[in-house]
Design a protein around this motif. Sequence first.
Motif, short mmCIF file in Angstrom:
data_model
loop_
_atom_site.label_atom_id
_atom_site.label_comp_id
_atom_site.label_asym_id
_atom_site.label_seq_id
_atom_site.Cartn_x
_atom_site.Cartn_y
_atom_site.Cartn_z
N THR A 21 -33.05 -50.53 26.80
CA THR A 21 -32.77 -50.72 25.37
C THR A 21 -32.33 -49.41 24.72
OG1 THR A 21 -34.65 -52.22 25.45
CG2 THR A 21 -33.71 -51.74 23.28
N TRP A 22 -33.07 -48.36 25.02
CA TRP A 22 -32.71 -47.06 24.43
C TRP A 22 -31.27 -46.70 24.76
CZ3 TRP A 22 -37.66 -44.45 26.77
CH2 TRP A 22 -38.77 -44.71 25.94
N GLU A 23 -30.96 -46.89 26.04
CA GLU A 23 -29.63 -46.48 26.48
C GLU A 23 -28.57 -47.37 25.83
OE1 GLU A 23 -29.39 -45.95 30.74
OE2 GLU A 23 -27.49 -44.89 30.56
N GLU A 24 -28.84 -48.67 25.79
CA GLU A 24 -27.87 -49.60 25.20
C GLU A 24 -27.65 -49.33 23.72
OE1 GLU A 24 -28.64 -53.38 28.18
OE2 GLU A 24 -29.45 -53.42 26.13
N LYS A 25 -28.72 -48.95 23.05
CA LYS A 25 -28.58 -48.69 21.62
C LYS A 25 -27.98 -47.32 21.34
CE LYS A 25 -32.15 -51.71 19.81
NZ LYS A 25 -33.51 -51.81 19.28
N GLY A 26 -27.74 -46.57 22.40
CA GLY A 26 -27.11 -45.26 22.23
C GLY A 26 -28.03 -44.23 21.61
N LEU A 27 -29.33 -44.39 21.79
CA LEU A 27 -30.27 -43.48 21.12
C LEU A 27 -30.29 -42.09 21.75
CD1 LEU A 27 -33.26 -45.90 20.48
CD2 LEU A 27 -31.39 -45.27 18.95
N PHE A 28 -29.74 -41.99 22.97
CA PHE A 28 -29.73 -40.67 23.62
C PHE A 28 -28.53 -39.84 23.20
CE2 PHE A 28 -31.68 -43.04 27.49
CZ PHE A 28 -32.92 -43.05 26.87
N LYS A 29 -27.60 -40.50 22.55
CA LYS A 29 -26.35 -39.80 22.23
C LYS A 29 -26.52 -38.84 21.06
CE LYS A 29 -23.16 -43.17 24.05
NZ LYS A 29 -22.25 -44.25 23.74
N ALA A 30 -25.91 -37.71 21.20
CA ALA A 30 -25.92 -36.73 20.11
C ALA A 30 -24.48 -36.43 19.73
CB ALA A 30 -26.63 -35.46 20.55
N GLU A 31 -24.25 -36.38 18.44
CA GLU A 31 -22.89 -36.14 17.98
C GLU A 31 -22.83 -34.87 17.17
OE1 GLU A 31 -20.57 -37.92 19.09
OE2 GLU A 31 -21.76 -39.60 19.86
N VAL A 32 -21.63 -34.32 17.09
CA VAL A 32 -21.39 -33.20 16.18
C VAL A 32 -21.57 -33.75 14.77
CG1 VAL A 32 -19.65 -31.63 15.28
CG2 VAL A 32 -19.80 -32.06 17.74
N ASN A 33 -22.52 -33.20 14.05
CA ASN A 33 -22.84 -33.73 12.73
C ASN A 33 -23.20 -32.57 11.82
OD1 ASN A 33 -24.03 -34.79 10.46
ND2 ASN A 33 -25.18 -36.38 11.56
N LYS A 34 -22.29 -32.27 10.92
CA LYS A 34 -22.46 -31.07 10.08
C LYS A 34 -23.67 -31.17 9.16
CE LYS A 34 -18.71 -28.62 11.28
NZ LYS A 34 -18.76 -28.34 12.68
N ASN A 35 -24.16 -32.39 8.97
CA ASN A 35 -25.32 -32.55 8.09
C ASN A 35 -26.64 -32.32 8.81
OD1 ASN A 35 -23.67 -33.30 5.94
ND2 ASN A 35 -23.51 -35.36 6.79
N THR A 471 -13.55 -26.84 21.97
CA THR A 471 -13.94 -28.17 21.51
C THR A 471 -14.92 -28.07 20.33
OG1 THR A 471 -15.81 -28.19 23.02
CG2 THR A 471 -13.76 -29.11 23.85
N PRO A 472 -14.97 -29.13 19.52
CA PRO A 472 -15.96 -29.16 18.43
C PRO A 472 -17.38 -29.05 18.99
CG PRO A 472 -14.48 -31.06 18.29
CD PRO A 472 -14.13 -30.35 19.54
N GLU A 473 -17.61 -29.62 20.15
CA GLU A 473 -18.92 -29.57 20.77
C GLU A 473 -19.34 -28.13 21.07
OE1 GLU A 473 -16.71 -31.81 21.57
OE2 GLU A 473 -17.73 -33.75 21.38
N LEU A 474 -18.38 -27.39 21.62
CA LEU A 474 -18.67 -26.00 21.96
C LEU A 474 -19.00 -25.23 20.69
CD1 LEU A 474 -18.68 -24.21 24.52
CD2 LEU A 474 -16.40 -23.48 23.88
N GLU A 475 -18.21 -25.47 19.68
CA GLU A 475 -18.40 -24.81 18.40
C GLU A 475 -19.78 -25.13 17.81
OE1 GLU A 475 -17.56 -22.73 14.95
OE2 GLU A 475 -16.36 -22.79 16.79
N TYR A 476 -20.18 -26.39 17.92
CA TYR A 476 -21.38 -26.88 17.25
C TYR A 476 -22.66 -26.68 18.08
CZ TYR A 476 -24.38 -30.39 14.89
OH TYR A 476 -25.39 -31.06 14.24
#
Length: 868
Positions: A21-35, A471-476
């Motif tokens: 469930t966790w994986e399906e809901k994408g709860l492990f994912k982290a995004e570049v988020n300036k907030n 990449t934005p990821e590298l930056e963040y």
Amino acid sequence: MSEELGKVYNPKEVESKLYKTWEEKGLFKAEVNKNKKPFTIVMPPPNITGKLHMGHALDNTMQDIIIRYKRMQGYSALWVPGTDHAAIATEAKITEKMREEGVSKEKIGREEFLKRAWAWKEEYGGNIVKQLRKLGSSCDWSRERFTMDEGCSKAVREFFVKLYNEGLIYRGEKIINWCPKCKTSISDSEVDFAEMDGHFWHIKYKLADSDESIIVATTRPETMFGDVAVAVNPDDDRYKHLIGKRVIVPVVNREVPVIADSYVDIELGTGALKITPAHDPNDFEVGLRHGLSIINVMDESGVMNEKADFCSGLDRYEARKLLVKILEEENKLHKAEEIKHSVGKCYRCSTVVEPRISTQWFVKMNKLAGPAIECVKSGETKFIPDRFSKIYYHWMENIKDWCISRQLWWGHRIPVWYCRDCGEMTVSKDTNVTECLHCSSKNIYQDEDTLDTWFSSGLWPFSVLGWPEKTPELEYFYPTNVLVTGYDIIFFWVAKMIFSSLKMTSKKPFENILIHGLVRDSKGRKMSKSLGNGVDPLEIIEKYGADALRFSLMLGNSPGNDMRYFDEKVEASRNFANKIWNAARFIHMNIDGKNIKSEIPKDLDMIDKWIISRFNFTAKEVISNLDKYELGIAAQKLYDFIWDEFCDWYIEFSKILGKKEVLLWVMTNLLKLLHPFMPFVTEEIWLSFPHEKESIMISDFPKFDDSLVFEEDENNTKILMSIIKSVRNIRREMNVPHGKKTMIFIETDSENLGIILKRYESIICKLAYGKEIKVNKSLPESKFVAAVNEYVKINIPVDELVDSEAELKRLKKELEVSKKQLEQTENRLKNPNFVSKAPKEVINGAKDMAEKLKNKIAGIESAILNLK
RNA sequence: GGGAGCAUAGCUCAGUUGGUUAGAGCACUUGCCUUACAAGCAAGGGGUCAUAGGUUCGAGUCCUAUUGUUCCCACCA
């Protein structure tokens, strides 16, 4: 589902379901988020040949705890997973498998070999990743990387070319460590030294022009074929007259000069040294200084070559035996001494390494080491615990050039092409170079060798975030916050990441390096295949659950120290999970069908305030420990609080109090505190209670709250608890059966306490088997046993049951102890230095203690009088 | 040869910047199936914190030495 909670927690049923469930809901994912603030961990990539072992389990549990904690605190928490191609280890396995099939590398050729290797990677590379999921690892699988994927390969070429262009990578003929089994060079850190039994052979080298001999000691007579000189120390009076003369190498019958070199240690051996530049790194240096020739007498498999005359074709050890025999026969062997000496072995296959002259690629380390040392010295990057900095400095300060080329096929191919026409090298980031950069000839060929595995893993923290692209990821997400790894790979890996990152990104790769020890077996031995003492984490998970394994790896573990594995420890953690499970069941029984919110009601009871205040304090402590990466201490505090205070006391209280909101509130918040450690059981329970978010994973981690500190209520509850304990104690010692309820007479000077005790009469009676509480009431005619503590004196009439003698003895013993304590405390208070120098809290604490002890003593004394 | 860690209850280990009477798990003793949990509850026994000095009002904690033990580093031919 709430009514469905079984009596015993069954991890198997919930773990895979929740993880999915966790994986399906994408709860492990982290995004570049300036907030949000970023928090980044990059996983040390396990080898694709690997199987999850206890070391991985420990390493990844620690990372998962940290990343889950940070995620709940509102960070954009990224944990990047991936695997390592593990050049030498993987190639060895594939070659082994091919041998079983009767195929050799040479026979099938490079291209076909690589096909097989990739197929191998596809087949086995995914295993360990699946196993990491079983552990509950909450890494962002959408960002999974492999050290030989396109991006990482590009990073490798970028790195190589940049260092080459700056003159920091060079090609040269040097003496390197050679593994005759893997048939490749290996770096200094890939050699393990082991004490082995061997011989020190003292051999007579006769002078060419006289009958005089010079005795030379060696452990490796087979290298005599490569002798080009005998060296002595210039200041050695024994040999001064021989310098410049010529001696005859026995058996080989070659004349070589006697040279003087200060490298030779007068004290050691015979003080005379045979010089074999092709087979010993020191001899190589001596040879360079004296312009000596180099005679290589072995091939790549450690077999003697044609230069070894009649030994040609013999294995190095057979040649050694044969030579010793001949030397003996020719009476050239002066002495054979049995010695223990350290011998270098290949860290992958344990074959004795042979120093070998060959042309290899090297990274010049002197310029790279400086900034890498400074990065730690300045505190930019910190080792936890700090003592590993010293080890790191020492290694970095004495570092030698790093041999990076490997005679393997599985790995990143060296991006260098040689021109057959002009002889120049073309070094390029492009993969399909077709012509010489210098003369445009098409007659070029690529270097056959590949790069050391650690060359690519050194780039891992930033290559996985997209470098060399901006990449934005590298930056963040970069630099990362913490690297979690074992002390055994500080040299292999950690050091390489630091200088590589500083060089290529001008940034440190990570802020903190959290070092853990090894998981050993129950006898303290290293877990190893050869000993067969390894414990398979997956079997343990199957048996006890992932939460139990994780928790047991954390309890009593402290950074940098090894730990032993015990089933009993996992059992204890499994029991802990079950304890929480049952606490949840109890709560469900009480809130079922009622519309109860998890909140703190306005009219709080003393006992409610106590547990809330204690929870609040525990949260503060756990946060503080987690922030300092003291995971073991945090785990211990959670264990103690949940088991002792929450379950054993508060739940028992709540059975009588009947207020359920606080119960639920403390429970749900405790689940959050515990979630990073035991993700599965906490989630399963949390979901069964009223909840706002879809998962505890993304709920808010508890914070310390100033408004929830209730000191007075805490103290009064503690007194209440101490009274209950005292009564239980006395009843137990007097063998009063539970069924026999007794009156409880309490004497106290505090009016307020008297009121409280009366208010909680039902609780005290229930938990201490009382009939009724009487506060400061005169005692009826009866026999009593007394329990005296710092706050109150308790009398329990037990008429016929009292053994006066035993009771008197017990009281006297207690009196003695208390008097001694009082004396100590008073002595301290009498000490003018203590009073003038100790902090106020400590002094007040001592005064307070003295008062309490006086009360206690008075109470005991009166109880003794009572008895008589 | 250099460096580091460890030495605390019968066993395995915690002990966060020095602060009242040193903790946990397992094991042990005793009594309990008290309607959350026997994978549990309650009560208890068990430690001169390796040894010797030192600093400090105060040391398991800091310093020095010693002993035992484990590990790391180094080109001891």
